[in-house]
Scaffold this motif. Structure first.
Motif, PDB file in Angstrom:
ATOM      1  N   PRO A 222      50.361  33.259  34.577  1.00 27.93           N
ATOM      2  CA  PRO A 222      49.724  31.934  34.736  1.00 27.93           C
ATOM      3  C   PRO A 222      50.751  30.812  34.747  1.00 27.93           C
ATOM      4  N   GLY A 223      51.789  30.960  33.911  1.00 31.35           N
ATOM      5  CA  GLY A 223      52.835  29.937  33.860  1.00 31.35           C
ATOM      6  C   GLY A 223      53.523  29.786  35.202  1.00 31.35           C
ATOM      7  N   LEU A 224      53.859  30.940  35.801  1.00 27.29           N
ATOM      8  CA  LEU A 224      54.542  30.909  37.094  1.00 27.29           C
ATOM      9  C   LEU A 224      53.664  30.270  38.158  1.00 27.29           C
ATOM     10  N   ILE A 225      52.353  30.622  38.148  1.00 32.39           N
ATOM     11  CA  ILE A 225      51.451  30.067  39.178  1.00 32.39           C
ATOM     12  C   ILE A 225      51.362  28.552  39.043  1.00 32.39           C
ATOM     13  N   ILE A 226      51.165  28.094  37.798  1.00 29.49           N
ATOM     14  CA  ILE A 226      51.037  26.640  37.594  1.00 29.49           C
ATOM     15  C   ILE A 226      52.348  25.942  37.956  1.00 29.49           C
ATOM     16  N   GLY A 227      53.471  26.570  37.542  1.00 30.61           N
ATOM     17  CA  GLY A 227      54.777  25.987  37.843  1.00 30.61           C
ATOM     18  C   GLY A 227      55.009  25.888  39.333  1.00 30.61           C
ATOM     19  N   ALA A 228      54.688  26.966  40.062  1.00 30.94           N
ATOM     20  CA  ALA A 228      54.892  26.986  41.507  1.00 30.94           C
ATOM     21  C   ALA A 228      54.032  25.925  42.181  1.00 30.94           C
ATOM     22  N   PHE A 229      52.796  25.785  41.711  1.00 29.89           N
ATOM     23  CA  PHE A 229      51.877  24.812  42.301  1.00 29.89           C
ATOM     24  C   PHE A 229      52.404  23.388  42.098  1.00 29.89           C
ATOM     25  N   THR A 230      52.846  23.098  40.854  1.00 26.67           N
ATOM     26  CA  THR A 230      53.379  21.761  40.559  1.00 26.67           C
ATOM     27  C   THR A 230      54.614  21.494  41.409  1.00 26.67           C
ATOM     28  N   ALA A 231      55.503  22.499  41.477  1.00 26.05           N
ATOM     29  CA  ALA A 231      56.736  22.326  42.247  1.00 26.05           C
ATOM     30  C   ALA A 231      56.406  22.066  43.710  1.00 26.05           C
ATOM     31  N   PHE A 232      55.438  22.831  44.248  1.00 29.72           N
ATOM     32  CA  PHE A 232      55.044  22.661  45.651  1.00 29.72           C
ATOM     33  C   PHE A 232      54.539  21.246  45.897  1.00 29.72           C
ATOM     34  N   THR A 233      53.651  20.765  45.003  1.00 29.32           N
ATOM     35  CA  THR A 233      53.095  19.413  45.160  1.00 29.32           C
ATOM     36  C   THR A 233      54.215  18.377  45.165  1.00 29.32           C
ATOM     37  N   LEU A 234      55.136  18.488  44.182  1.00 30.62           N
ATOM     38  CA  LEU A 234      56.200  17.493  44.061  1.00 30.62           C
ATOM     39  C   LEU A 234      57.124  17.526  45.277  1.00 30.62           C
ATOM     40  N   VAL A 235      57.530  18.748  45.681  1.00 29.33           N
ATOM     41  CA  VAL A 235      58.479  18.852  46.793  1.00 29.33           C
ATOM     42  C   VAL A 235      57.847  18.358  48.078  1.00 29.33           C
TER      43      VAL A 235
END
Lengths: 397, 169
Positions: free
Chosen positions: B95-108
């Motif tokens: 779950p941590g990786l999924i949330i992290g990836a999603f946040t990173a995608f949004t920011l980038v």
């Protein structure tokens, strides 16, 4: 001509030619005068505080070292330098060491934006007054750092009190600053001073009836910001030993002390610029001199005015008793905040609708003098009445 | 390397090192003090861009206000240093990786889609233009945010008061 911080740094340090080495050299050249000035302000203010408190309490104060004890502070400073630098065993060492630097830096940096005269200013920033307010707010976090890292409950209580007080009083203080910005139409302290040129009645405090109230609010809020009596709860000696700096000794304590007096001077200088015409003497013939002589006179006028306000702060400290914490918060949130909001609005309306003319300023001075005399009479009467009621013997000193 | 690059990397380090320290520190008060470094670094980046007003607002609001209140809240509720405990026996990676990836995608994607451009010349004024925009073109978002903050304030006061009243009874 731009006024951003980066541009100022570049101008002074001529970075583009000299590279990083000139930066280091220039920091030494430009930081030295401010350090010297802060130290002198500290020396003079501490001597003044002792003398004023002594005279208010019918004592002489320091008399031994130098004429009228003038060098007493210097002697105390040397004593503090020689003291052992103690750190409590369970203190958070890194934060304990960082806290006094943080508090001092907050005061020290503010001096960069204070105009001593038209040219005698280190950085005439576009956002000068906002810069001083923002940098000054860093002091609160230094105080909290000192209180927490000491690992002492009195220190912690002091720090928590300081945080409450400083954060709350920042709001009326900033609104009072805004009033001055509103009248001048600029945030640069040089522009604000120059907007008050002319005779004494063109100073902002006489501009309209609400500026006078705003000055009172500014002054009360600045007392709370400096944690001076009657708002000295963060270092209340009778309750908290000495509050957030209980565990500090030697030079670190001296730095806290110096920062406190430096802050008093900064707050007074900003008050002078906003309400009392900055370096302008209020007589057009003197203000128009210009050149080196004019700038020197301006600096003299500015420093005199600031020290007069510092003296009033001291006078209040040694006259009024400390108030309770709930009273401190009540005063800020129930009285100062609404009054300052209403005043700010009325000043904006006045600025928009009324033309500025000299006669109004003269009328304001006359009205203020009359009001002062009337208050004095009422006060005298009240004292007479209380004397007869309690049948106190009249004292002759 | 010219001076702008030197200052930029210094400020970027000041943002990132404390940010990692916040994540890996266990003492909650230390975290609050580390936050100071990150906020100062961001303010330094604003100053480097010539946005004095923004940089100073960052210091005034985040360090002078929010960071102090954060520390105030921690100190008012506990007197001893508070240590963060790990609640779960084994950290949940997926779950941590999924949330992290999603946040990173949004920011980038926000960064890439921002349409950066160079403003010719140097900034002449730092506060005036901002003020004029806030009171003309962007008045609606500005007002909505202020109403939102007011609602939050009233809500917080209400919740705090209700708690204390129940405690008194």
């Amino acid at each position: 001509m731009t006024y951003t911080i980066v541009n100022h740094v570049l101008d002074y340090f001529e970075l583009e030619q000299g590279g990083l080495w000139s930066l280091i050299g220039a920091i030494a050249v430009w930081a030295a005068p401010i350090t010297g000035f802060v130290a002198i302000v500290g020396l003079v203010s501490i001597w003044l505080e002792r003398k004023i408190s002594a005279h208010i309490q019918c004592r002489l104060g320091p008399m031994e070292v130098g004429p009228h004890g003038l060098l007493q502070t210097l002697a105390d400073g040397i004593k503090l330098l020689g003291k052992e630098d103690l750190v409590p065993k369970n203190a958070d060492r890194a934060l304990f060491a960082l806290a006094p630097m943080m508090v001092f830096a907050a005061t020290f940096v503010s001096f960069a934006c204070i105009p001593f005269s038209e040219k005698a200013i280190i950085a005439d920033l576009d956002i000068g007054i906002f810069f001083i307010a923002a940098v000054g707010s860093l002091e609160a976090i230094g105080v909290v750092m000192a209180g927490w890292s000491s690992n002492n409950k009195w220190s912690l209580f002091g720090a928590v009190r300081a945080a409450t007080q400083v954060v709350s009083y920042e709001i009326p203080l900033s609104l009072a600053l805004l009033a001055g910005v509103l009248c001048a139409g600029s945030m640069s302290l040089v522009d604000i001073s120059q907007a008050q040129g002319g005779w004494i009645w063109s100073w902002f405090i006489f501009r309209n009836p609400f500026m006078w109230i705003m000055f009172l609010i500014y002054f009360i809020a600045s007392l709370a910001e400096c944690q001076r009596a009657p708002f000295d709860l963060p270092e209340a000696e009778s309750e908290l030993v000495s509050g957030f700096h209980t565990e500090y000794s030697g030079m670190r304590f001296a730095i806290f002390f110096l920062a406190e007096y430096g802050k008093m001077y900064v707050v007074s200088a900003v008050g002078v610029v906003l309400f009392f015409g900055g370096w302008l003497s209020g007589i057009p013939a003197i203000d128009g001199i210009g050149g080196i002589t004019g700038n020197l006179i301006g600096a003299g006028v500015m420093i005199t005015k600031s020290f007069l306000l510092v003296c009033v702060q001291m006078w209040i400290r040694w006259t009024l008793p400390r108030i309770r914490l709930d009273q401190v918060m009540d005063l800020c949130l129930k009285y100062l905040l609404p009054i300052s909001l209403v005043c700010l609005m009325l000043i904006a309306v006045w600025q928009g609708l009324m033309p500025t003319f000299d006669e109004f300023g003269i009328a304001m001075i006359a009205a203020m003098a009359l009001g002062f005399m009337q208050m004095r009479r009422i006060y005298r009467k009240a004292i007479e009445a209380s004397k007869t009621r309690l049948s106190l013997p009249t004292m002759k000193v | 390397m010219n001076w702008e690059a030197v200052v930029f990397w210094a400020m970027a380090t000041l943002v990132l090192v404390p940010a990692f320290a916040i994540v890996f520190s266990r003492n909650i008060v230390h975290m609050a003090f580390w936050l100071l470094g990150t906020l100062m670094g961001v303010s330094g980046l604003y100053l480097l861009l010539g946005a004095d007003f923004l940089g100073m607002t960052q210091i005034f609001v985040y360090i002078g206000g929010i960071n102090v209140l954060l520390l105030f809240g921690i100190m008012l509720t506990r007197s001893e240093p508070v240590y963060v405990r790990r609640l779960a026996k084994r950290p949940k990676l997926a779950p941590g990786l999924i949330i992290g990836a999603f946040t990173a995608f949004t920011l980038v994607s926000a960064l890439l889609g921002a349409g950066w451009r160079n403003v010719p010349g140097e900034p002449t004024e730092t506060a005036g233009i901002l003020g004029a925009f806030l009171l003309s073109e962007y008045i609606l978002p500005f007002e909505i945010i202020s109403v939102l903050l007011l609602v939050v304030l009233i809500g917080a006061a209400y919740i705090a008061r209700r708690g204390s009243r129940e405690g008194a009874e």
